[in-house]
Design an enzyme around this catalytic site. Structure first.
Site, PDB file in Angstrom:
ATOM      1  N   THR A 120       9.259  -9.183 -49.493  1.00 54.93           N
ATOM      2  CA  THR A 120       8.521  -9.124 -50.751  1.00 54.93           C
ATOM      3  C   THR A 120       7.292 -10.019 -50.670  1.00 54.93           C
ATOM      4  O   THR A 120       6.976 -10.564 -49.607  1.00 54.93           O
ATOM      5  CB  THR A 120       9.468  -9.423 -51.945  1.00 54.93           C
ATOM      6  OG1 THR A 120       8.761  -9.164 -53.156  1.00 54.93           O
ATOM      7  CG2 THR A 120       9.979 -10.853 -51.951  1.00 54.93           C
TER       8      THR A 120
ATOM      9  N   LYS B 255       4.322  -8.720 -47.134  1.00 56.65           N
ATOM     10  CA  LYS B 255       4.496  -7.328 -46.708  1.00 56.65           C
ATOM     11  C   LYS B 255       3.514  -6.940 -45.599  1.00 56.65           C
ATOM     12  O   LYS B 255       3.847  -6.145 -44.721  1.00 56.65           O
ATOM     13  CB  LYS B 255       4.353  -6.377 -47.896  1.00 56.65           C
ATOM     14  CG  LYS B 255       5.522  -6.469 -48.879  1.00 56.65           C
ATOM     15  CD  LYS B 255       5.378  -5.435 -49.991  1.00 56.65           C
ATOM     16  CE  LYS B 255       6.478  -5.609 -51.028  1.00 56.65           C
ATOM     17  NZ  LYS B 255       6.414  -4.587 -52.079  1.00 56.65           N
TER      18      LYS B 255
ATOM     19  N   GLY C  65      -1.759  -4.177 -53.106  1.00 54.68           N
ATOM     20  CA  GLY C  65      -0.708  -3.809 -52.161  1.00 54.68           C
ATOM     21  C   GLY C  65       0.210  -2.721 -52.686  1.00 54.68           C
ATOM     22  O   GLY C  65       0.593  -1.810 -51.943  1.00 54.68           O
ATOM     23  N   ALA C  66       0.561  -2.790 -53.959  1.00 51.27           N
ATOM     24  CA  ALA C  66       1.495  -1.802 -54.510  1.00 51.27           C
ATOM     25  C   ALA C  66       0.875  -0.404 -54.471  1.00 51.27           C
ATOM     26  O   ALA C  66       1.547   0.578 -54.150  1.00 51.27           O
ATOM     27  CB  ALA C  66       1.871  -2.178 -55.940  1.00 51.27           C
TER      28      ALA C  66
ATOM     29  N   ASP D 197       8.638   1.668 -51.007  1.00 57.58           N
ATOM     30  CA  ASP D 197       8.170   1.544 -52.394  1.00 57.58           C
ATOM     31  C   ASP D 197       7.720   2.893 -52.969  1.00 57.58           C
ATOM     32  O   ASP D 197       8.042   3.239 -54.102  1.00 57.58           O
ATOM     33  CB  ASP D 197       7.003   0.548 -52.483  1.00 57.58           C
ATOM     34  CG  ASP D 197       7.484  -0.899 -52.504  1.00 57.58           C
ATOM     35  OD1 ASP D 197       8.652  -1.142 -52.863  1.00 57.58           O
ATOM     36  OD2 ASP D 197       6.686  -1.788 -52.156  1.00 57.58           O
TER      37      ASP D 197
ATOM     38  N   MET E 201       4.705  -0.259 -63.109  1.00 59.48           N
ATOM     39  CA  MET E 201       5.533  -0.720 -61.991  1.00 59.48           C
ATOM     40  C   MET E 201       6.159  -2.085 -62.253  1.00 59.48           C
ATOM     41  O   MET E 201       7.139  -2.453 -61.621  1.00 59.48           O
ATOM     42  CB  MET E 201       4.691  -0.806 -60.724  1.00 59.48           C
ATOM     43  CG  MET E 201       4.369   0.531 -60.131  1.00 59.48           C
ATOM     44  SD  MET E 201       3.792   0.256 -58.454  1.00 59.48           S
ATOM     45  CE  MET E 201       2.932   1.763 -58.194  1.00 59.48           C
TER      46      MET E 201
ATOM     47  N   GLY F  25       9.218  -0.373 -64.321  1.00 58.28           N
ATOM     48  CA  GLY F  25       9.451  -0.186 -62.881  1.00 58.28           C
ATOM     49  C   GLY F  25      10.869  -0.462 -62.410  1.00 58.28           C
ATOM     50  O   GLY F  25      11.099  -0.538 -61.199  1.00 58.28           O
TER      51      GLY F  25
END
Ligand code: NAP
Length: 275
Positions: free
Chosen positions: A62, A66, A130-131, A102, A220, A242
């Site tokens: 996490t 990542k 990043g997400a 993800d 999210m 999320g």
């Protein structure tokens, strides 16, 4: 011997992953242990390799590691390759295989749990961090009709769209980038908030008319009704946080490690305090 797994991050004490994987293990009768590893900000590599050398079978990764995990692994599977981020590592006969679950988690939650098909839909994706990188390819594989990416820092959204250029053809009407301020009267069937704004009780500046009739607003951020979700609800949209994505991405990791698919619905309900 009990197989060892862990989630590694900084901070990591808040992580729900030990609870989720504990539930999956109980449900499927798998003999595993799952702990947290707080790695120093400059110590991800050492901590991950130490866990492997002590016989660990796999890691979830996490924030903020990542991308470092993506660099560390010997092989990148499926969606990890283009995401530039790895959230799941499998240690296998001396090799380290990296995955990114993800995006699959998000797609499963939207399609299966929330029963909202993505194919042909007008999709607004907010954020370019990043997400967003993690979910972009799996979302495009669902063949949405149109994808608009909006971000506070426009340059980052332009870079993101360019990075995924080879997948843009999956969206019938392509991918475009717009600042929030020029969304105008455009309407969307699915609005996904992949920004971290909700963590600080903020939201991107969305126009009032952004939700088409029957639209789904997805944040999210999990475990709270964010300003974005309140905004959407007040304008008649269906809302989801999320939590489902979190549990579905964990289920995919569990499948990668153990070859078994746990039931996610009871775990989602438990995290929401309904189970
Ligand atoms: P990140 O790399 O730090 O990116 C943050 C993004 O949010 C950037 O696009 C940033 O815009 C935008 N942003 C932040 N504050 C904002 C504000 N007040 N108004 C408008 N935009 C704002 O973070 P990330 O890794 O992408 O993570 C984003 C969120 O996704 C996190 O909250 C995380 O908890 C969540 N997440 C959830 C799951 C799950 O399983 N449910 C999985 C992964 C991530 P700028 O570029 O302009 O700074």
């Amino acid at each position: 011997m009990t197989d060892q797994y862990a989630v590694i991050g900084n901070p990591v004490a808040h992580s729900k992953s030990p609870l989720i994987h504990g539930e999956f293990a109980r449900q499927t009768g798998q003999d595993i242990s799952y702990t947290t590893i707080l790695a120093p900000l400059d110590g991800f590599r050492d901590a991950a390799l130490e866990f492997r050398d002590m016989g660990g079978k796999g890691l979830n990764v996490t924030l903020p590691f990542k991308h470092e995990a993506w660099n560390l692994v010997n092989e990148r599977a499926d969606y990890a390759l283009d995401a530039g981020a790895v959230n799941t590592i499998k240690f296998l006969d001396g090799r380290m295989v990296g995955y990114n679950t993800d995006g699959l988690g998000l797609v499963r939650d939207i399609k299966d749990n929330l029963q909202c098909p993505i194919r042909g839909k007008r999709l607004l994706l907010m954020g370019a961090g990043g997400a967003t990188y993690g979910v972009m390819e799996p979302l495009l594989h669902e063949q949405p009709g149109q994808v608009v990416v909006a971000n506070r820092t426009l340059d980052k959204a332009v870079r993101l769209a360019g990075h995924f250029e080879k997948f843009q053809r999956f969206a019938a009407h392509g991918v475009s980038v717009r600042p929030y301020e020029v969304l105008g009267s455009a309407q969307f069937d699915l609005v996904i908030n992949a920004t971290s704004a909700g963590l600080s009780d903020e939201m991107p500046p969305l126009p009032d008319a952004v939700f088409a009739a029957g639209a789904l607003a997805y944040d999210m951020v999990y475990g709270k009704t964010t300003p974005f979700l309140r905004f959407a609800q007040a304008r008649g949209a269906r809302i989801a946080d999320g939590t489902g994505m979190l549990v579905e991405q964990a289920a995919e990791s569990f499948f990668i490690w153990r070859g078994m698919r746990p039931q996610t619905a009871p775990v989602i309900a438990r995290l929401r305090g309904e189970g």
